[in-house]
Design an enzyme around this catalytic site. Sequence first.
Site, short mmCIF file in Angstrom:
data_model
loop_
_atom_site.label_atom_id
_atom_site.label_comp_id
_atom_site.label_asym_id
_atom_site.label_seq_id
_atom_site.Cartn_x
_atom_site.Cartn_y
_atom_site.Cartn_z
N GLU A 145 3.87 -0.07 -1.80
CA GLU A 145 3.79 1.21 -1.08
C GLU A 145 3.13 1.16 0.30
O GLU A 145 2.10 1.83 0.52
CB GLU A 145 3.08 2.24 -1.95
N GLU A 257 8.23 1.97 -9.45
CA GLU A 257 7.31 2.90 -10.09
C GLU A 257 7.98 4.25 -10.29
O GLU A 257 8.66 4.76 -9.39
CB GLU A 257 6.05 3.12 -9.24
#
Length: 338
Positions: A145, A257
């Site tokens: 991320e 995710e």
Amino acid sequence: MLLSCGSLHAEPNDLCFRGVNLSGAEYGEADGVEGVNFTYPSASTVSYFAAKGFDTVRLPFKWERLQPSLGGPLDLVELDRLKTSVAGLRAKGLSVILDPHNFGYYSGSQIGSADVPSRQFAQFWIRLAAEFANQEGIAFGLMNEPHDIAPTVWLEAANMAIAGIRTIGAGNLILVPGTHWSGVVTWEQDFGRGSNASVMLSVVDPLDRYAFEVHQYMDKDLSGTHEACVNVDLAVDGMNKLSDWLRAHGKRAFLGEFGGSSEPQCLEGLTRMTQAIADNPDVWLGWTYWAGGDWWAEDEGNNIQPTDKGDRQQLSSLIPALNPEAQDRGWCVMNSAR
């Protein structure tokens, strides 16, 4: 793209990954003590998820702990911990996605800045890739991320890392995130410096063995930090749109995710999200749920670590999406002779 799934006997469009993130090694400060400040997955946790039919673990760890000095050698003690954990996962037949869980930063400084030049990020991956090059069942997730980094800056860092990995002869599958947390819903959004959809088309891999890693949650701000899944439709619509984008550009993606609480809306959302991937195996490599792990708080919404009470409710949505009979997917993450 030169990507395929499964062994030579698997269906051509079978998914590579149906897995779980096992959190814990990314916890704590860089100088933390194992067993006190951070932990790798226990043998019992690994056995539990393997027995349930999960075939992959995305394994988060802390970059600074593995490489205490930017540009310096890997810490041999921490490297041994990582290798031991990987070996334990592989012994259970699980593929492993290595995940430096740093959000695009090293010791608080952004990749691509003067303090953390892109070449140092590439150098880190050269060192790490050399330890796992061409090992069956091992994929490289470049970074968890990245955020608040201009897409063009992140692209340069990603391309330098990919070039470094390939230069040392590693043919492992590479999973490349975008910036802005690599969200599915925001993939095509321009936040003033270009969108992932436009900029990340310029990823360069000499072997063309990469896929985009994306993440997506269903709560009010799409962060995964709230228990109510009020944005199921938005998340699923975003996945369908990304499927169309991937197909149009000849690319593939991996959902690294996603997650939800035990609330009925979340359980429905988990089913719909995994189904959106199952319906589009030509452009999706699969998924890893966030998360399990030995130290997760029992009351944390996304937690699927079992307790003394038994299995978590979310497994009722995830287990039907597993395919425990198709465990041999090493071709997905190995350098393969053609």
